[in-house]
Design an enzyme around this catalytic site. Structure first.
Site, PDB file in Angstrom:
ATOM      1  N   HIS A 125      -4.855  -4.603  17.759  1.00 22.36           N
ATOM      2  CA  HIS A 125      -3.453  -4.513  17.349  1.00 22.36           C
ATOM      3  C   HIS A 125      -3.385  -3.425  16.267  1.00 22.36           C
ATOM      4  O   HIS A 125      -4.377  -3.196  15.563  1.00 22.36           O
ATOM      5  CB  HIS A 125      -3.057  -5.869  16.771  1.00 22.36           C
ATOM      6  CG  HIS A 125      -1.618  -6.019  16.408  1.00 22.36           C
ATOM      7  ND1 HIS A 125      -1.096  -5.528  15.238  1.00 22.36           N
ATOM      8  CD2 HIS A 125      -0.596  -6.621  17.055  1.00 22.36           C
ATOM      9  CE1 HIS A 125       0.191  -5.823  15.182  1.00 22.36           C
ATOM     10  NE2 HIS A 125       0.521  -6.486  16.273  1.00 22.36           N
ATOM     11  N   ASP A 202      -9.910 -10.629  13.395  1.00 24.05           N
ATOM     12  CA  ASP A 202      -8.456 -10.715  13.371  1.00 24.05           C
ATOM     13  C   ASP A 202      -8.089 -11.926  14.229  1.00 24.05           C
ATOM     14  O   ASP A 202      -8.145 -11.866  15.459  1.00 24.05           O
ATOM     15  CB  ASP A 202      -7.862  -9.413  13.933  1.00 24.05           C
ATOM     16  CG  ASP A 202      -6.374  -9.517  14.246  1.00 24.05           C
ATOM     17  OD1 ASP A 202      -5.779 -10.588  14.006  1.00 24.05           O
ATOM     18  OD2 ASP A 202      -5.814  -8.531  14.743  1.00 24.05           O
ATOM     19  N   GLN A 205      -4.096 -14.175  16.970  1.00 24.87           N
ATOM     20  CA  GLN A 205      -3.741 -14.791  18.247  1.00 24.87           C
ATOM     21  C   GLN A 205      -4.687 -15.920  18.646  1.00 24.87           C
ATOM     22  O   GLN A 205      -4.609 -16.410  19.772  1.00 24.87           O
ATOM     23  CB  GLN A 205      -3.725 -13.734  19.362  1.00 24.87           C
ATOM     24  CG  GLN A 205      -2.685 -12.640  19.192  1.00 24.87           C
ATOM     25  CD  GLN A 205      -1.265 -13.140  19.346  1.00 24.87           C
ATOM     26  OE1 GLN A 205      -1.024 -14.205  19.912  1.00 24.87           O
ATOM     27  NE2 GLN A 205      -0.309 -12.376  18.846  1.00 24.87           N
ATOM     28  N   LYS A 228       2.709 -17.735  13.267  1.00 25.97           N
ATOM     29  CA  LYS A 228       2.327 -17.862  14.675  1.00 25.97           C
ATOM     30  C   LYS A 228       1.753 -19.247  14.972  1.00 25.97           C
ATOM     31  O   LYS A 228       1.387 -19.550  16.093  1.00 25.97           O
ATOM     32  CB  LYS A 228       1.301 -16.789  15.042  1.00 25.97           C
ATOM     33  CG  LYS A 228       1.873 -15.364  15.024  1.00 25.97           C
ATOM     34  CD  LYS A 228       0.887 -14.400  15.648  1.00 25.97           C
ATOM     35  CE  LYS A 228       1.087 -12.974  15.202  1.00 25.97           C
ATOM     36  NZ  LYS A 228       2.207 -12.305  15.853  1.00 25.97           N
ATOM     37  N   CYS A 368       2.548  -3.393  19.827  1.00 31.99           N
ATOM     38  CA  CYS A 368       1.784  -2.868  18.693  1.00 31.99           C
ATOM     39  C   CYS A 368       0.356  -2.535  19.080  1.00 31.99           C
ATOM     40  O   CYS A 368      -0.583  -2.771  18.320  1.00 31.99           O
ATOM     41  CB  CYS A 368       1.787  -3.834  17.512  1.00 31.99           C
ATOM     42  SG  CYS A 368       3.411  -4.094  16.848  1.00 31.99           S
TER      43      CYS A 368
END
Lengths: 410, 135
Positions: A125, A202, A205, A228, A368
């Site tokens: 991302h 990261d 998600q 999220k 993104c």
């Protein structure tokens, strides 16, 4: 195909006020969970309660409501640490994944020198690409990208080639926000550590879909966002191994992050406060804690299992529509509940607009991840991303609406 | 009564312009050449305008992107032919939205207005004497 229905979605959906209203006179089918999740009433209430009953600053007042606020804020750290199996001192609140990763690029960046290398992947991302890219430019570092294979996974042979003793940082997305690919982060952590590099994940998600144990993953840092995972916007987390955080310089300077200040010099507060300058997002931290309580109540293992079933169902449904091309691994077990696809001959935003008229919220565009889009040879895709409150009926409606779009553009 | 909300976006004339856009291609003998992007949809428009006197005597465009941006460009290029450059500078966003005749939400407005932005930025460049061919 029937799915097992490990979760009582009907009951769960009653907790989410947003599903009580209509959009374009139709029930809202929210399939943009990769962008942000909806919020259960428990989260909204916890935040309201703070504003209504004990709004005050933390770590300051000795009066009752400030003590309550301080307790709630610290409790939010404790719950978050517990949720990812970290220690209290290892959890820093930021405003989101992006800030967490910028914090790392800024603080770790100070120790790097010309010729050092940073390894990322081709499926990052922008938030796990641009901070490192700009750091590399400033300090003359080399950026390397692990390639993606034809079946949309990381090319581990290439990873072994480019992660070398010159590598100082390896920063990789856990679950791709476009392809859905779940990356082999444990293997990458071992590879990075063998070469003396730090390993950053990261987790924007993955945090809401997979049970996370930072100790087991053996990552040095893990970044994610509250919004999220049912929490509010404006709160995110950076986990870091304690001994690393202790030796890192602060990111932001100001109140609350200091121990003692003189006109000429200052010393820093203990962890995690050393990295939390200024009045923090107290309300949002309290909201995040309520979100974590909610997720734990439903059980992350069950969420993972249910979403895997849902993704399998969606992959099968979408691949049965002529003219629909799905990007990403074909097996649900290899991927998170994110499905990027295109409908032949229709621009992803035109598909999204037609779906919107049917009450279906999906994302269309480059997500993104512009370099990845170039690699896939598309300007953008439609993306449906599911959460545990979505149902197979909603996926059926998605399929119907795609067919409607094909009718319009026939 | 049909509200703006429920009104059809992909009306037949929009789809017609999208499928068979008018004035596509490049002008060899242009006065203005300008390209703009819309990162939202990845839309791209490159506009070629031939100015004779103070008038737009010819216009062509190369573009790719969503139906709304491409249809809007097709319609706008029709509209500006033989118009005075000063008039083109005054075209408003509302005029373009009215020209399209569909309900464009705040997000897709960027798509609809991309050709106008391309045109008006191109004119400014031309007036400053940048990147234009003498004619």
């Amino acid at each position: 195909m029937l799915i097992k229905q490990t979760l009582d979605t009907k009951k769960i959906r009653e907790d989410f006020p947003i599903f009580k209203q209509l959009t374009h006179n139709k029930p809202l089918i929210y399939l943009d969970n990769g962008a942000t999740s909806q919020k259960p009433v428990q989260v909204i209430d916890a935040m309201n309660r703070f504003y209504n009953e004990y709004n005050s600053n933390v770590h300051r007042g000795v009066y009752k409501i400030s003590e309550l606020a301080t307790h709630a804020y610290e409790e939010a750290h404790r719950k978050t640490a517990d949720f990812i199996k970290a220690e209290f001192e290892e959890v820093i609140f930021t405003k989101g994944t992006t800030e967490s990763l910028n914090l790392l690029a800024y603080t770790l960046g100070r120790t790097l020198k010309q010729g050092d290398e940073i390894v990322l992947s081709q499926m990052e991302h922008h938030s796990n690409l641009v901070p490192w890219q700009q750091l590399a430019k400033q300090k003359g570092l080399a950026l390397k990208f692990i390639r993606i294979t034809k079946d949309y996974k990381l090319d581990m042979a290439h990873a072994r080639e480019i992660i070398t003793p010159k590598t100082k940082i390896v920063s990789i997305v856990h679950v791709s926000n476009v392809l859905g690919t779940i990356n082999p982060v444990k293997e990458l952590a071992a590879l990075a550590h063998k070469n003396g590099a730090l390993f950053v994940i990261d987790g924007a998600q993955s945090i809401q879909h997979l049970p996370i144990n930072v100790k087991e993953l053996d990552c040095d840092f893990f970044a994610f966002s509250g919004h999220k995972m049912l929490g509010p916007t404006g709160i995110g987390v950076l986990y870091g191994k304690r001994h690393l955080l202790e030796h890192m310089e602060p990111f932001l300077y100001g109140g609350d992050m200091i121990s003692e200040v003189q006109f000429e010099h200052s010393t820093w507060n203990e962890l995690p406060w050393k990295f939390e300058a200024g009045t923090p997002n107290i309300t949002e931290a309290i909201g995040l804690a309520a979100a974590i309580d909610y997720l734990k109540e439903i059980n992350m293992e069950h969420i993972k299992e249910y979403e895997e079933e849902l993704t399998t169902y969606a992959l099968e449904t979408l691949s049965n529509i002529k003219g629909v091309r799905v990007y990403g691994p074909t097996e649900a077990g290899d991927r998170g509940s994110v499905i990027a696809f295109n409908v032949e001959g229709i621009h992803p935003h035109d598909v999204s607009t037609i779906l919107d008229r049917e009450g279906i919220a999906v994302r269309g565009g480059h997500h993104c991840a512009m370099p990845l889009m170039n690699l896939l040879g598309v300007t953008g895709t439609v993306r449906a991303s599911f959460s545990f409150y979505n149902t197979t009926e909603e996926i059926d409606k998605l399929a119907q609406a795609i067919k409607k779009a094909q009718e319009v553009f026939k | 009564m049909i509200t703006m909300e429920e009104e059809e976006i992909y009306k037949e004339n929009i789809l017609d312009h999208y499928r068979n856009p008018h004035n596509t291609g490049e002008l060899q003998d242009y006065s203005i050449r300008h390209r703009e992007l819309n990162p939202l949809c990845g839309d791209q428009i490159e506009l070629f305008v031939k100015v004779e006197g103070c008038r737009c005597s010819d216009v062509k465009f190369c573009g790719k992107g969503c139906a709304i941006s491409q249809a809007a460009t097709s319609m706008l290029t029709d509209k500006i032919k033989n118009k005075n450059i000063d008039e083109l500078k005054k075209i408003t966003q509302e005029e373009v939205v009215n020209m399209l005749g569909i309900p464009v939400g705040i997000v897709r407005l960027k798509c609809a207005l991309l050709p106008l932005k391309t045109l008006q930025k191109g004119i400014i460049k031309w007036e400053k004497g940048e990147l234009c061919q003498t004619n």
